[in-house]
Motif scaffolding. Structure first.
Motif, PDB file in Angstrom:
ATOM      1  N   GLY A 119     109.566 -61.219   4.067  1.00 22.05           N
ATOM      2  CA  GLY A 119     108.582 -61.648   5.057  1.00 22.05           C
ATOM      3  C   GLY A 119     107.626 -60.522   5.422  1.00 22.05           C
ATOM      4  N   GLU A 120     108.172 -59.330   5.592  1.00 21.49           N
ATOM      5  CA  GLU A 120     107.320 -58.178   5.913  1.00 21.49           C
ATOM      6  C   GLU A 120     106.381 -57.855   4.753  1.00 21.49           C
ATOM      7  N   GLU A 121     106.918 -57.930   3.529  1.00 17.90           N
ATOM      8  CA  GLU A 121     106.092 -57.669   2.351  1.00 17.90           C
ATOM      9  C   GLU A 121     104.974 -58.703   2.239  1.00 17.90           C
ATOM     10  N   PHE A 122     105.317 -59.970   2.482  1.00 17.05           N
ATOM     11  CA  PHE A 122     104.318 -61.036   2.450  1.00 17.05           C
ATOM     12  C   PHE A 122     103.228 -60.777   3.477  1.00 17.05           C
ATOM     13  N   GLU A 123     103.613 -60.389   4.674  1.00 17.53           N
ATOM     14  CA  GLU A 123     102.649 -60.146   5.749  1.00 17.53           C
ATOM     15  C   GLU A 123     101.731 -58.981   5.399  1.00 17.53           C
ATOM     16  N   GLU A 124     102.274 -57.918   4.810  1.00 17.16           N
ATOM     17  CA  GLU A 124     101.449 -56.778   4.393  1.00 17.16           C
ATOM     18  C   GLU A 124     100.425 -57.205   3.345  1.00 17.16           C
ATOM     19  N   ARG A 125     100.892 -57.985   2.346  1.00 19.46           N
ATOM     20  CA  ARG A 125      99.971 -58.459   1.307  1.00 19.46           C
ATOM     21  C   ARG A 125      98.904 -59.366   1.893  1.00 19.46           C
ATOM     22  N   LYS A 153      97.628 -59.358   4.926  1.00 20.67           N
ATOM     23  CA  LYS A 153      96.642 -58.555   5.658  1.00 20.67           C
ATOM     24  C   LYS A 153      95.713 -57.817   4.699  1.00 20.67           C
ATOM     25  N   LYS A 154      96.277 -57.255   3.633  1.00 14.16           N
ATOM     26  CA  LYS A 154      95.466 -56.548   2.634  1.00 14.16           C
ATOM     27  C   LYS A 154      94.484 -57.509   1.968  1.00 14.16           C
ATOM     28  N   GLN A 155      94.957 -58.686   1.608  1.00 14.03           N
ATOM     29  CA  GLN A 155      94.103 -59.676   0.963  1.00 14.03           C
ATOM     30  C   GLN A 155      93.010 -60.153   1.909  1.00 14.03           C
ATOM     31  N   LEU A 156      93.313 -60.261   3.186  1.00 19.30           N
ATOM     32  CA  LEU A 156      92.321 -60.675   4.171  1.00 19.30           C
ATOM     33  C   LEU A 156      91.192 -59.650   4.258  1.00 19.30           C
ATOM     34  N   VAL A 157      91.543 -58.376   4.286  1.00 22.94           N
ATOM     35  CA  VAL A 157      90.539 -57.314   4.330  1.00 22.94           C
ATOM     36  C   VAL A 157      89.678 -57.360   3.066  1.00 22.94           C
TER      37      VAL A 157
END
Length: 81
Positions: A30-36, A38-42
């Motif tokens: 879940g944490e890895e998904f959230e990091e990805r 956020k990165k994809q959103l930027v």
């Protein structure tokens, strides 16, 4: 570790023997998904800004071209008269 827990505890796993490992794995994923995300959103916002800048530039070029053509037509009409 979760896979080996399931392999070693074929029947006990159904009664929660491996739940702690499963929860830890889910939390990590879940944490890895959230990091990805956020990165994809930027990255998506940056791409969108670049595309918008290109469209704005193209639109400005089109406006300049239309104004130039309009001026040429007006000059041509003035010369005919």
């Amino acid at each position: 570790r979760l896979m080996s827990c399931h392999a070693e505890n074929r029947w006990v796993k159904f009664f929660g023997k491996c739940n702690a490992l499963s929860e830890a794995l889910n939390k990590c994923l879940g944490e890895e998904f959230e990091e990805r995300r956020k990165k994809q959103l930027v990255e998506a916002r940056a791409r969108k800004a670049r595309v918008k800048a290109i469209w704005d530039e193209t639109k400005a070029d089109d406006q300049e071209h239309l104004a130039f053509e309009r001026a040429q037509r007006e000059r041509a009409r003035a010369q005919q008269n």
